[in-house]
Enzyme design. Sequence first.
Site, PDB file in Angstrom:
ATOM      1  N   LYS A 158       8.076 -38.180   6.067  1.00 31.38           N
ATOM      2  CA  LYS A 158       8.326 -38.503   7.476  1.00 31.38           C
ATOM      3  C   LYS A 158       9.558 -39.379   7.556  1.00 31.38           C
ATOM      4  O   LYS A 158       9.845 -40.149   6.635  1.00 31.38           O
ATOM      5  CB  LYS A 158       7.135 -39.258   8.078  1.00 31.38           C
ATOM      6  CG  LYS A 158       7.091 -39.221   9.578  1.00 31.38           C
ATOM      7  CD  LYS A 158       6.474 -37.927  10.076  1.00 31.38           C
ATOM      8  CE  LYS A 158       6.407 -37.851  11.580  1.00 31.38           C
ATOM      9  NZ  LYS A 158       5.554 -36.739  12.023  1.00 31.38           N
TER      10      LYS A 158
HETATM   11  P1  NAD Z   1       7.662 -36.778  22.905  1.00 32.80           P
HETATM   12  O1  NAD Z   1       8.682 -37.812  22.721  1.00 32.80           O
HETATM   13  O2  NAD Z   1       8.062 -35.407  23.321  1.00 32.80           O
HETATM   14  O3  NAD Z   1       6.557 -37.253  23.981  1.00 32.80           O
HETATM   15  C1  NAD Z   1       5.888 -38.475  23.936  1.00 32.80           C
HETATM   16  C2  NAD Z   1       5.405 -38.767  25.355  1.00 32.80           C
HETATM   17  O4  NAD Z   1       4.581 -39.917  25.344  1.00 32.80           O
HETATM   18  C3  NAD Z   1       6.554 -39.037  26.312  1.00 32.80           C
HETATM   19  O5  NAD Z   1       6.340 -38.330  27.512  1.00 32.80           O
HETATM   20  C4  NAD Z   1       6.481 -40.547  26.516  1.00 32.80           C
HETATM   21  O6  NAD Z   1       6.986 -40.957  27.781  1.00 32.80           O
HETATM   22  C5  NAD Z   1       4.994 -40.789  26.395  1.00 32.80           C
HETATM   23  N1  NAD Z   1       4.663 -42.164  26.020  1.00 32.80           N
HETATM   24  C6  NAD Z   1       5.334 -42.997  25.181  1.00 32.80           C
HETATM   25  N2  NAD Z   1       4.728 -44.189  25.113  1.00 32.80           N
HETATM   26  C7  NAD Z   1       3.645 -44.107  25.915  1.00 32.80           C
HETATM   27  C8  NAD Z   1       2.619 -45.013  26.263  1.00 32.80           C
HETATM   28  N3  NAD Z   1       2.582 -46.244  25.786  1.00 32.80           N
HETATM   29  N4  NAD Z   1       1.661 -44.590  27.116  1.00 32.80           N
HETATM   30  C9  NAD Z   1       1.676 -43.334  27.630  1.00 32.80           C
HETATM   31  N5  NAD Z   1       2.628 -42.433  27.336  1.00 32.80           N
HETATM   32  C10 NAD Z   1       3.603 -42.818  26.492  1.00 32.80           C
HETATM   33  O7  NAD Z   1       6.826 -36.746  21.547  1.00 32.80           O
HETATM   34  P2  NAD Z   1       5.923 -35.582  20.971  1.00 32.80           P
HETATM   35  O8  NAD Z   1       6.764 -34.765  20.064  1.00 32.80           O
HETATM   36  O9  NAD Z   1       5.157 -34.940  22.062  1.00 32.80           O
HETATM   37  O10 NAD Z   1       4.943 -36.415  20.023  1.00 32.80           O
HETATM   38  C11 NAD Z   1       3.788 -37.074  20.531  1.00 32.80           C
HETATM   39  C12 NAD Z   1       2.828 -37.349  19.381  1.00 32.80           C
HETATM   40  O11 NAD Z   1       2.500 -36.111  18.739  1.00 32.80           O
HETATM   41  C13 NAD Z   1       3.354 -38.259  18.273  1.00 32.80           C
HETATM   42  O12 NAD Z   1       2.282 -39.005  17.746  1.00 32.80           O
HETATM   43  C14 NAD Z   1       3.845 -37.274  17.222  1.00 32.80           C
HETATM   44  O13 NAD Z   1       3.868 -37.835  15.918  1.00 32.80           O
HETATM   45  C15 NAD Z   1       2.786 -36.202  17.350  1.00 32.80           C
HETATM   46  N6  NAD Z   1       3.197 -34.896  16.836  1.00 32.80           N
HETATM   47  C16 NAD Z   1       4.279 -34.235  17.330  1.00 32.80           C
HETATM   48  C17 NAD Z   1       4.621 -32.988  16.828  1.00 32.80           C
HETATM   49  C18 NAD Z   1       5.758 -32.165  17.393  1.00 32.80           C
HETATM   50  O14 NAD Z   1       5.886 -30.990  16.994  1.00 32.80           O
HETATM   51  N7  NAD Z   1       6.569 -32.669  18.286  1.00 32.80           N
HETATM   52  C19 NAD Z   1       3.872 -32.433  15.775  1.00 32.80           C
HETATM   53  C20 NAD Z   1       2.766 -33.129  15.285  1.00 32.80           C
HETATM   54  C21 NAD Z   1       2.439 -34.358  15.826  1.00 32.80           C
END
Ligand code: NAD
Length: 479
Positions: free
Chosen positions: A110
């Site tokens: 990561k």
């Molecule tokens: P992203 O940046 O697209 O979205 C994150 C969202 O969460 C945003 O809309 C942001 O405004 C919101 N956010 C941030 N802080 C917040 C808070 N305190 N309260 C409420 N909302 C809040 O990110 P993502 O890619 O959707 O990733 C989200 C989670 O999923 C992370 O934990 C990431 O590790 C996990 N994840 C993502 C992927 C991927 O393919 N993108 C894959 C596996 C896991």
Amino acid sequence: MNVGSAVKEPGFRDSVDLMFNRAAALLELSPGLEEKIRVCNATYIVRFGVRLRGKIQTFTGYRAVHSEHMEPVKGGIRYAPEVDQDEVEALAALMTYKCALVETPFGGSKGGLCIDPREYEEHELELITRRFTYELAKRDLINPSQNVPAPDMGTGEREMAWMADQYARMNTTDINARACVTGKPLNAGGIHGRVEATGRGVQYALQEFFRYPEDLAKAGLKGKLDGKRVIVQGLGNVGYHAAKFLSEEDGCRIIGIIERDGALSSAQGLDVDAVREWIVRHGGIKGCPAGDFVEDGASLLEAECDILIPAALEGVINLGNAERIRAPLIIEAANGPITFGADDVLRNRGTVIIPDLYANAGGVTVSYFEWVKNLSHIRFGRMQRRAEEAHHLLLIDELERLSADKGLGWELSPDFKRRYLRGAGELELVRSGLDDTMRTAYQSMREVWHERDDVHDLRTAAFIVAVRRVASSYRAKGL
Ligand code: NAD
């Protein structure tokens, strides 16, 4: 980081390690192997300068490699101000177990950059990303056969395209250069269905869970997904797609959406696309007319619902609020949203938790397909699609001929013919591969969950399946 917890709890990495320990204690691993699997192999920290706005700004980036029992290692790159060593090491460890659980042939890694991307212009972000890529690539921490990043919080297709291009510029004769990162846009070597993949995987995970009435009963639920009340935290890539598919295709009612600046609620269900469009245009959820605004957004985590989907960040369900969480079923779309302590509280109360290492594995699964596509240099389905159509046409022609010969008057509906005749394109194949992966992985977890008297939850079961596989890889290497 444990958001909102007043109680001192172990950090994110310790929390993941404690979950690992709980499962490892139930396995008979050879002496020393348990520790070898648990520890993070290496973490590279780089500080680099970029000339911006007339002065040099220094940035701090990380790439942690948790386990190289399989190579390349794989894991996203996160852009967020809170990124630190503890966080990337926790996330890298989760990648090891996740890849093993869904049988993608990767070790765990990561990366992260301490930056708030919203504070920079696009061309500035490009400069920063290219420089970060250069720093990682020159140490083989981006490399198609050694370390393959992907998007995570704060990054997406755009950043992956910059990274792929930077790597290609540094390795002009590497025919596999495009396989150095996944999550790229289609025109830069991406694959159909990658952007939606993690949210789609959350949907498939829930569909699979709902196929087993006895599993539903453990959460005190019954019936189908249709009509279930869902609360989602974080309407980013993962949360948006999960909420959209669950409401549009499975009939769920999204009764709450929690964002950084507050939450929206509506007993009738929120229009997910309308909320997303509002956020994109206004930078937050406040003022959106789609539902009732709740100033203290996180309080909605505690509201009554059937399914809670934390899809934002780690540590949001912790010892500070675990006792008040009312959802009987939580699916961890984000990585590490429930701390070790909160996990204990919820388990004791009978809450069923579909754990992160399974629930959000859709991203890495489709990343695997993209990597294979890049290495094979051909789009999935390109060779088979028309052959499949020709075979189906043979059958339909024969049925129609028989019907005419025997005077049966059978007529196949035009809609059936259109759908049956169509050969599978890349998107259909990707969705099929993802669905199969999510079903198979769930079955391997639930087998352990139901068959072992000493396993009482899906997380421990998931760790057991994953750790067993990592251990057998190490054994095969002679360790
Ligand atoms: P992203 O940046 O697209 O979205 C994150 C969202 O969460 C945003 O809309 C942001 O405004 C919101 N956010 C941030 N802080 C917040 C808070 N305190 N309260 C409420 N909302 C809040 O990110 P993502 O890619 O959707 O990733 C989200 C989670 O999923 C992370 O934990 C990431 O590790 C996990 N994840 C993502 C992927 C991927 O393919 N993108 C894959 C596996 C896991």
